[in-house]
Design an enzyme around this catalytic site. Structure first.
Site, PDB file in Angstrom:
ATOM      1  N   HIS A 192      -3.009   3.634  49.072  1.00 13.35           N
ATOM      2  CA  HIS A 192      -4.168   4.745  48.904  1.00 13.35           C
ATOM      3  C   HIS A 192      -5.092   4.216  48.002  1.00 13.35           C
ATOM      4  O   HIS A 192      -4.687   3.828  46.912  1.00 13.35           O
ATOM      5  CB  HIS A 192      -3.407   5.987  48.673  1.00 13.35           C
ATOM      6  CG  HIS A 192      -2.885   6.634  49.917  1.00 13.35           C
ATOM      7  ND1 HIS A 192      -2.069   7.775  49.839  1.00 13.35           N
ATOM      8  CD2 HIS A 192      -2.815   6.509  51.046  1.00 13.35           C
ATOM      9  CE1 HIS A 192      -1.553   8.201  51.152  1.00 13.35           C
ATOM     10  NE2 HIS A 192      -1.966   7.401  51.886  1.00 13.35           N
ATOM     11  N   ASP A 194      -6.715   5.726  45.499  1.00 13.06           N
ATOM     12  CA  ASP A 194      -6.748   6.232  44.238  1.00 13.06           C
ATOM     13  C   ASP A 194      -5.642   5.632  43.397  1.00 13.06           C
ATOM     14  O   ASP A 194      -5.396   5.951  42.345  1.00 13.06           O
ATOM     15  CB  ASP A 194      -6.691   7.807  44.334  1.00 13.06           C
ATOM     16  CG  ASP A 194      -5.437   8.370  45.170  1.00 13.06           C
ATOM     17  OD1 ASP A 194      -5.072   7.734  45.947  1.00 13.06           O
ATOM     18  OD2 ASP A 194      -5.106   9.370  44.786  1.00 13.06           O
TER      19      ASP A 194
END
Length: 329
Positions: free
Chosen positions: A89, A91
């Site tokens: 992901h 982030d």
């Protein structure tokens, strides 16, 4: 082993792990290579030494100062050689590409081919070595199918070990189940992470502790460990201080996602005080079914909170460098 806790984005953490004899450093979950999130009160990074559990080397900067991972590396006088990424992901992995460009020869490791700038794919049970620091790679699918947690310890050292659990396990909670079955997630949480030594320090990927504990209190309203931890977390939040790390032993006392059942083959005596309240809340008995209901109830609990408005989301994205300002014509 020294761990620097670096707040980034809205509520993420990335980490810099330093081998204090060789001065080699390993970064965990590089969301952004340059911009960190100054906490209110101007606290940017905190360092932790396992032997005392204390936080050292507080760094105070004006809130407007954008702090850089590479500046931390330079100030510490260490050589950053490797990035350990828990999952793909953005982030947790978006900063890999730019960091690899800035540091030629940087090794980026993880278990998912979707990870940005991945140089080698890891497998479950593989062990790495950075000076005296050992790293055991633990595949923990649940949040994503290729999620890897990293268990670290040092030779001939009395310091407790540490696990960097990304979004597999957080303080009093866990990441949303997105790509796997409840049975796989149960195995990751209870059988893999839940069987690590109880003194293991847990460094997770997000500052979600308050919300997690509020949900845990809904699940087990009579759990005094939840009440005490929630009171402690509220004080930390007021003081703008991170709640990481916790310990695995603590998590077993108040994290409902670890309290669905004892690990198979466990020598510990089953405790009705540990499992029964969680089963009663879900109305299920089979561990994977208990976990599945917990995940569903937690999602409903989170939706009840006021969602972030689209305009606010766009502003945050702009601040994090995910969007660009339009160029004047």
């Amino acid at each position: 082993m020294k761990v620097k806790v670096i707040p980034v984005l809205e509520d993420n953490y990335m980490y810099l792990v330093i081998e204090e004899h060789t001065r080699e450093a390993v970064a965990v979950d590089v969301a952004v290579p340059k911009r960190a999130r100054p906490l209110p009160g101007a606290l940017c990074t905190r360092a932790w030494r396992p032997n005392t559990g204390s936080h050292l080397d507080h760094l105070h900067l004006p809130n407007s100062h954008p702090f850089q991972l590479l500046e931390i590396v330079g100030r510490e006088g260490v050589s950053l050689t490797t990035v350990l990424t828990t999952h793909h992901h953005w982030d947790h992995a978006r900063g890999n590409t730019e960091l690899a460009r800035l540091l030629p020869g940087l090794v980026v490791l993880g278990a998912d081919e979707r990870i940005c700038a991945l140089t080698r794919r890891l497998v479950h049970g593989e062990e790495l070595r950075f000076g005296a620091i050992h790293v055991r790679c633990l595949l923990t699918p649940g949040h994503t199918s290729g999620h890897m947690s990293y268990f670290l310890w040092e030779d001939e050292c009395l310091d407790p070990p540490a696990v960097f659990s990304g979004d597999a396990l957080s303080v009093a909670g866990c990441g949303s189940r997105l790509e796997t079955t409840a049975q796989q997630m149960y195995h990751s949480l209870v059988e893999t992470l839940g069987t690590l030594p109880p003194e293991t320090k847990v460094f997770c990927g997000h500052e979600h502790t308050l919300g997690n504990l509020e949900f845990a209190q809904k699940v087990e309203p009579c759990n005094n460990h939840v009440k005490a931890k929630l009171s402690w977390a509220k004080k930390r939040d007021e003081d703008d201080v991170p709640t990481v790390p916790s310990t695995l032993g603590e998590e077993l006392l108040y994290n409902p996602f670890l309290r669905v059942a004892l690990p198979s083959g466990s020598h510990r005596t089953p405790s009705p005080c540990r499992e029964e309240p969680v089963r009663k809340f879900t109305g299920k008995v089979a561990p994977a079914e208990v976990l599945e209901v917990l995940c569903r109830e937690r999602a409903s609990f989170e939706r009840a909170a006021e969602p972030l408005q689209p305009q606010a989301q766009a502003l945050l994205a702009l601040q994090w460098g995910l969007l660009s300002m339009p160029r004047p014509k």
